[in-house]
Design a protein around this motif. Structure first.
Motif, PDB file in Angstrom:
ATOM      1  N   ALA A 114     -12.284   9.434   3.342  1.00 16.10           N
ATOM      2  CA  ALA A 114     -11.589   8.649   4.369  1.00 16.10           C
ATOM      3  C   ALA A 114     -10.535   7.742   3.752  1.00 16.10           C
ATOM      4  O   ALA A 114      -9.453   7.548   4.321  1.00 16.10           O
ATOM      5  N   VAL A 115     -10.839   7.185   2.590  1.00 10.06           N
ATOM      6  CA  VAL A 115      -9.876   6.318   1.889  1.00 10.06           C
ATOM      7  C   VAL A 115      -8.640   7.118   1.490  1.00 10.06           C
ATOM      8  O   VAL A 115      -7.493   6.698   1.708  1.00 10.06           O
ATOM      9  N   ILE A 116      -8.861   8.288   0.911  1.00  8.46           N
ATOM     10  CA  ILE A 116      -7.759   9.140   0.467  1.00  8.46           C
ATOM     11  C   ILE A 116      -6.885   9.556   1.657  1.00  8.46           C
ATOM     12  O   ILE A 116      -5.654   9.437   1.619  1.00  8.46           O
ATOM     13  N   GLU A 117      -7.534  10.044   2.700  1.00 10.59           N
ATOM     14  CA  GLU A 117      -6.786  10.583   3.837  1.00 10.59           C
ATOM     15  C   GLU A 117      -6.008   9.499   4.573  1.00 10.59           C
ATOM     16  O   GLU A 117      -4.827   9.681   4.904  1.00 10.59           O
ATOM     17  N   LEU A 118      -6.657   8.366   4.838  1.00 14.05           N
ATOM     18  CA  LEU A 118      -5.977   7.303   5.569  1.00 14.05           C
ATOM     19  C   LEU A 118      -4.804   6.754   4.761  1.00 14.05           C
ATOM     20  O   LEU A 118      -3.721   6.502   5.310  1.00 14.05           O
ATOM     21  N   THR A 119      -5.013   6.573   3.472  1.00 16.37           N
ATOM     22  CA  THR A 119      -3.928   6.089   2.616  1.00 16.37           C
ATOM     23  C   THR A 119      -2.761   7.066   2.599  1.00 16.37           C
ATOM     24  O   THR A 119      -1.589   6.667   2.697  1.00 16.37           O
ATOM     25  N   HIS A 120      -3.062   8.353   2.490  1.00 24.34           N
ATOM     26  CA  HIS A 120      -2.006   9.370   2.453  1.00 24.34           C
ATOM     27  C   HIS A 120      -1.207   9.371   3.752  1.00 24.34           C
ATOM     28  O   HIS A 120       0.028   9.471   3.736  1.00 24.34           O
ATOM     29  N   HIS A 121      -1.893   9.241   4.874  1.00 28.26           N
ATOM     30  CA  HIS A 121      -1.215   9.245   6.169  1.00 28.26           C
ATOM     31  C   HIS A 121      -0.347   7.996   6.372  1.00 28.26           C
ATOM     32  O   HIS A 121       0.718   8.068   7.015  1.00 28.26           O
ATOM     33  N   LEU A 122      -0.782   6.855   5.857  1.00 28.82           N
ATOM     34  CA  LEU A 122      -0.101   5.589   6.156  1.00 28.82           C
ATOM     35  C   LEU A 122       0.890   5.145   5.081  1.00 28.82           C
ATOM     36  O   LEU A 122       1.681   4.231   5.318  1.00 28.82           O
ATOM     37  N   LEU A 123       0.875   5.794   3.932  1.00 27.15           N
ATOM     38  CA  LEU A 123       1.819   5.398   2.871  1.00 27.15           C
ATOM     39  C   LEU A 123       3.283   5.456   3.298  1.00 27.15           C
ATOM     40  O   LEU A 123       4.070   4.558   2.950  1.00 27.15           O
ATOM     41  N   PRO A 124       3.707   6.475   4.044  1.00 27.28           N
ATOM     42  CA  PRO A 124       5.123   6.490   4.464  1.00 27.28           C
ATOM     43  C   PRO A 124       5.517   5.240   5.263  1.00 27.28           C
ATOM     44  O   PRO A 124       6.641   4.747   5.116  1.00 27.28           O
ATOM     45  N   VAL A 125       4.622   4.735   6.097  1.00 26.31           N
ATOM     46  CA  VAL A 125       4.900   3.518   6.867  1.00 26.31           C
ATOM     47  C   VAL A 125       4.940   2.306   5.946  1.00 26.31           C
ATOM     48  O   VAL A 125       5.841   1.462   6.034  1.00 26.31           O
ATOM     49  N   LEU A 126       3.968   2.206   5.053  1.00 21.37           N
ATOM     50  CA  LEU A 126       3.908   1.072   4.140  1.00 21.37           C
ATOM     51  C   LEU A 126       5.143   1.009   3.236  1.00 21.37           C
ATOM     52  O   LEU A 126       5.661  -0.069   2.940  1.00 21.37           O
ATOM     53  N   LYS A 127       5.639   2.167   2.817  1.00 20.03           N
ATOM     54  CA  LYS A 127       6.786   2.195   1.903  1.00 20.03           C
ATOM     55  C   LYS A 127       8.089   1.793   2.577  1.00 20.03           C
ATOM     56  O   LYS A 127       9.081   1.499   1.899  1.00 20.03           O
ATOM     57  N   LYS A 128       8.079   1.744   3.900  1.00 22.72           N
ATOM     58  CA  LYS A 128       9.272   1.306   4.621  1.00 22.72           C
ATOM     59  C   LYS A 128       9.391  -0.217   4.701  1.00 22.72           C
ATOM     60  O   LYS A 128      10.437  -0.742   5.095  1.00 22.72           O
ATOM     61  N   GLN A 129       8.314  -0.924   4.340  1.00 18.42           N
ATOM     62  CA  GLN A 129       8.328  -2.381   4.439  1.00 18.42           C
ATOM     63  C   GLN A 129       9.011  -2.991   3.209  1.00 18.42           C
ATOM     64  O   GLN A 129       9.098  -2.363   2.150  1.00 18.42           O
TER      65      GLN A 129
END
Length: 258
Positions: A114-129
């Motif tokens: 769950a940690v791997i998958e959630l991080t992978h899905h949300l990294l594109p959003v986080l990198k926009k900040q």
């Protein structure tokens, strides 16, 4: 401030304490846990006390599609996600062969997948900040093998190693990755792990969830790689690195014997 923080395992313990602390600092919240009632009560309490937006999603993170569902839900709530706290997880106490294989695999599903998958899905959003943070919650159990907590300790070792590697990969990005490694904490972990027989021992060493959350968030904002709350916990980790592994395993086996 219009920034959001997403916290898994947010309904109790360290996750709940982090939610309140971040709300106090002005962050809007996206809260994830299994219990709808507990999330609703927490959201209402935080909203009334801190006047921030609190959205919550009751879901079992160990379900196969949960991480993708959470990411999709998050994207409908905000594009300003700047903090991801991967806090959900639990342990199982007992000899590997005597524990249910299904339950152990479900634990690994939550603690690792769950940690791997959630991080992978949300990294594109986080990198926009402009600046973003990932805080993965591991344990001091990550620093050694722990008989009768074999897969739990191994899963936390994975999270620590993964966090450090991801941190390096993202060093030139706006996303800072930290790993929080608390020792015994008053979170109900012992009961969930089936360790009621050791509850009295644990109480002698437990830190409060609030103190662990405060230390973890402070270290996260300072972009520390590893955060170990408490002097005794830091000392135990140092000792683990100095002593032979076989000795450490005998010591931990004695502490957690059934």
């Amino acid at each position: 401030m219009n920034q959001y923080a997403l916290i898994t395992g947010a309904s109790k313990g360290i996750g709940k304490a982090m939610a309140k602390s971040l709300a106090r600092s002005g962050y809007h919240l996206l809260l994830i846990a299994r219990s709808a009632d507990e999330l609703q009560q927490l959201a209402q309490s935080i909203t009334e006390q801190y006047q921030v937006n609190v959205h919550y999603l009751p879901i079992d993170l160990s379900a196969n599609t949960a991480a993708l569902e959470i990411a999709d839900w998050c994207n409908t709530q905000t594009s300003a996600l700047s903090i991801l706290v991967n806090n959900a997880g639990y342990g199982l106490w007992g000899n590997f062969q005597e524990l249910s294989l299904r339950e152990q695999l479900n634990m690994l599903r939550l603690n690792i997948d769950a940690v791997i998958e959630l991080t992978h899905h949300l990294l594109p959003v986080l990198k926009k900040q402009k600046q973003a943070y990932i805080l993965n919650v591991s344990s001091t159990a990550a620093y050694q093998a722990v008989p009768t907590l074999a897969l739990y300790a191994a899963s936390k070792s994975f999270i620590l190693s993964y966090s450090r590697a991801l941190r390096y990969e993202l060093k030139d990005s706006p996303v800072a990755v930290s790993c929080l490694c608390p020792g015994p904490t008053a979170t109900g972990f012992s009961s969930r792990a089936g360790m009621d027989a050791l509850a009295e021992l644990a109480e002698k060493f437990n830190m409060s969830a609030e103190k662990v959350a405060e230390t973890g968030l402070k270290g996260m904002f300072k972009k520390k790689a590893e955060i170990i709350p408490g002097f005794l916990n830091k000392l135990s980790v140092v000792g683990t690195g100095l002593l032979p592994k076989s000795l450490i395993e005998r010591i931990t086996a004695g502490l957690y014997r059934q």
